[in-house]
Design an enzyme around this catalytic site. Structure first.
Site, PDB file in Angstrom:
ATOM      1  N   CYS A  11     -23.028  11.292 -32.554  1.00 25.40           N
ATOM      2  CA  CYS A  11     -22.630  11.086 -31.162  1.00 25.40           C
ATOM      3  C   CYS A  11     -23.808  11.253 -30.215  1.00 25.40           C
ATOM      4  O   CYS A  11     -23.784  10.754 -29.106  1.00 25.40           O
ATOM      5  CB  CYS A  11     -21.533  12.061 -30.779  1.00 25.40           C
ATOM      6  SG  CYS A  11     -20.353  12.298 -32.094  1.00 25.40           S
ATOM      7  N   ASN A  21     -20.533  20.683 -37.658  1.00 25.27           N
ATOM      8  CA  ASN A  21     -20.871  19.381 -38.239  1.00 25.27           C
ATOM      9  C   ASN A  21     -22.362  19.108 -38.300  1.00 25.27           C
ATOM     10  O   ASN A  21     -22.798  18.250 -39.040  1.00 25.27           O
ATOM     11  CB  ASN A  21     -20.161  18.260 -37.479  1.00 25.27           C
ATOM     12  CG  ASN A  21     -20.319  18.377 -35.988  1.00 25.27           C
ATOM     13  OD1 ASN A  21     -19.953  19.386 -35.383  1.00 25.27           O
ATOM     14  ND2 ASN A  21     -20.880  17.354 -35.381  1.00 25.27           N
ATOM     15  N   SER A  55     -10.751  13.339 -33.569  1.00 25.14           N
ATOM     16  CA  SER A  55     -10.916  13.390 -32.111  1.00 25.14           C
ATOM     17  C   SER A  55      -9.560  13.493 -31.416  1.00 25.14           C
ATOM     18  O   SER A  55      -9.363  14.311 -30.512  1.00 25.14           O
ATOM     19  CB  SER A  55     -11.648  12.147 -31.609  1.00 25.14           C
ATOM     20  OG  SER A  55     -12.927  12.064 -32.190  1.00 25.14           O
TER      21      SER A  55
HETATM   22  C1  LIG Z   1     -16.226  13.705 -37.355  1.00 26.26           C
HETATM   23  C2  LIG Z   1     -15.787  14.884 -36.567  1.00 26.26           C
HETATM   24  C3  LIG Z   1     -14.792  14.774 -35.580  1.00 26.26           C
HETATM   25  C4  LIG Z   1     -14.204  13.445 -35.183  1.00 26.26           C
HETATM   26  O1  LIG Z   1     -13.323  12.941 -36.140  1.00 26.26           O
HETATM   27  P1  LIG Z   1     -12.897  11.388 -36.030  1.00 26.26           P
HETATM   28  O2  LIG Z   1     -11.852  11.231 -37.081  1.00 26.26           O
HETATM   29  O3  LIG Z   1     -14.114  10.606 -36.320  1.00 26.26           O
HETATM   30  O4  LIG Z   1     -12.353  11.179 -34.674  1.00 26.26           O
HETATM   31  C5  LIG Z   1     -14.383  15.902 -34.911  1.00 26.26           C
HETATM   32  N1  LIG Z   1     -14.910  17.101 -35.213  1.00 26.26           N
HETATM   33  C6  LIG Z   1     -15.861  17.270 -36.146  1.00 26.26           C
HETATM   34  C7  LIG Z   1     -16.383  18.625 -36.440  1.00 26.26           C
HETATM   35  C8  LIG Z   1     -16.332  16.170 -36.851  1.00 26.26           C
HETATM   36  O5  LIG Z   1     -17.282  16.326 -37.766  1.00 26.26           O
END
Ligand SMILES: *Cc1c(COP(=O)(O)O)cnc(C)c1O
Length: 399
Positions: free
Chosen positions: A328, A155, A75
């Site tokens: 989320c 994701n 993030s």
């Molecule tokens: C999990 C995820 C994030 C966030 O990563 P964090 O390390 O949890 O902040 C961002 N982008 C994608 C595509 C993700 O799957």
């Protein structure tokens, strides 16, 4: 602390840590605990280790050590990449950004904020297979475009985008290209030089590394802007004492993942395709996302006439940990923005299930899931007024 025997197939949300990662971390809690910014020996030993990990990680993605900036995760890397490119663009009067409708919220919410600050964003439509072409990106680029940010792999539905081609288009148009590669790195081959990537976000906990650590690759010559002000860590671009233990764990996890990438992918693809084949036998079901241009570990299905949340809870009671979209969006009753971007009607998008594997899942686990999901779907359909209306022909089946 409660621990129970479960079948964990929610690896797109997070993964368990590998022994390699855990073992790599322990020396840095007590032995090599120095602050890399300290000038004394204890600090300088930590600094040497930090430099070593930066070098190792850089090599694994085809970058140079000085192009790696450690962050608190995916993030933060997304936020910093996008904000930096936006600031650099606005200095030249460029306030347009190209992205897609199905990005992670770390990207989408950053873009929404920038829109409030006077930027204009083109959100490219996604095909019904969950893909975007380089030609579509090219057509969206304007003389005032400051940044293209398109994810490497989605994701929720696992589709893999033509990153090298999109990168080539951005190079040709001299626009900065950022990709959120959180789901891709450690799972499919990523090489920032070969794939024409200017900025790339990575998170360790998606490849059996620790949570709360990640990195941003930023090509030499692009001036990153700080999100966090303070000390001069990370070449002055990200203040805060480095979490050396976490960085050590990330480096070990990434090395292990990259060394076994083809063998893990082959194993996961076999399980993935078995799952897809088994679950598609459920009447009025559908696979979301392209069948082949997808991550080795991702299955995402819709089952008509039921709610994904109910499905999840009943599967959980049977020891199966899955997801109904992105972590989320859970807690909100809106269907996933990713499934809506595919053009699925709301009522279909509500009945979704994401199963994301790791190389540690077994064939027996997959057999159990293939046996249990249809039972739960049938149970839920039997008590669903929507399903009753569909079966009586009062409403047409949509899938
Ligand atoms: C999990 C995820 C994030 C966030 O990563 P964090 O390390 O949890 O902040 C961002 N982008 C994608 C595509 C993700 O799957």
């Amino acid at each position: 602390m409660k621990e129970m025997k479960t079948i964990y197939i929610d690896n797109a949300a997070t993964t368990a840590m590998s022994d390699e990662a855990i073992n790599a971390m322990t020396p840095y809690f007590k032995g090599v605990y120095g602050n890399p910014s300290s000038l004394h020996t204890v600090g300088q030993i930590a600094k040497e280790e930090l430099d070593k990990f930066r070098q190792e990680i850089a090599l694994l993605i085809g970058a140079e050590a000085r192009e790696i900036y450690f962050t608190s995760g995916g993030s933060e890397a997304d936020n910093q990449a996008i904000r930096s490119a936006a600031i650099l663009g606005s200095l030249k009067g460029k306030k347009h950004i190209v992205s897609s409708q199905f990005e992670h919220h770390a990207v989408l919410h950053t873009l929404k904020k920038l829109e409030k600050e006077g930027f204009e964003v083109t959100y490219l439509k996604v095909s019904k297979e969950g893909l975007i072409t380089a030609e579509e990106v090219l057509a969206a680029i304007r003389p005032d475009t400051a940044l293209v940010t398109v994810m490497f792999a989605n994701n929720e539905i696992g589709t893999i985008l033509p990153i090298k081609e999109i990168g080539a288009v951005c190079r040709e148009k001299k626009v900065i290209f950022h990709t959120d590669a959180v789901q891709a790195v450690g799972h499919v081959h990523v090489n920032v030089k070969e794939q024409n990537i200017d900025m790339l976000s990575v998170s360790a906990h998606k490849f059996h590394g620790p949570k709360g650590v990640g990195f941003l690759y930023c090509k030499r010559g692009i001036a990153l802007k700080n999100l966090i002000e303070g000390g001069a860590q990370e070449r002055g671009k990200r203040a805060g004492t480095e979490n050396l233990a976490a960085i050590a764990g990330m480096a070990a996890a990434l090395k292990h993942a990259c060394e076994h990438i083809d063998e893990n992918a082959a194993k996961e693809i076999k399980l993935r395709d078995k799952l897809i084949e088994g679950l598609l036998k459920i009447p009025h079901s559908k696979l979301n996302g392209d069948k082949t241009l997808r991550l080795p570990n991702n299955v995402n299905m819709c089952f008509e006439g039921i709610e994904g949340e109910s499905l999840l809870l009943l599967l959980d009671a049977k020891g199966i940990c899955a997801s109904s979209g992105s972590a989320c969006t859970s807690g909100s009753l809106d269907p996933s923005h990713v499934l809506l971007a595919l053009g699925l009607p709301h009522e279909v998008a509500h009945g979704s299930l994401r199963l994301s594997l790791s190389e540690w899942n077994t064939e027996e686990e997959i057999d159990y899931v293939i046996k249990e999901v249809p039972k739960v779907v049938e149970y839920l359909r039997n008590i669903s007024p929507v399903w009753e209306a569909l079966e009586k022909g009062e409403k047409p089946h949509l899938i």
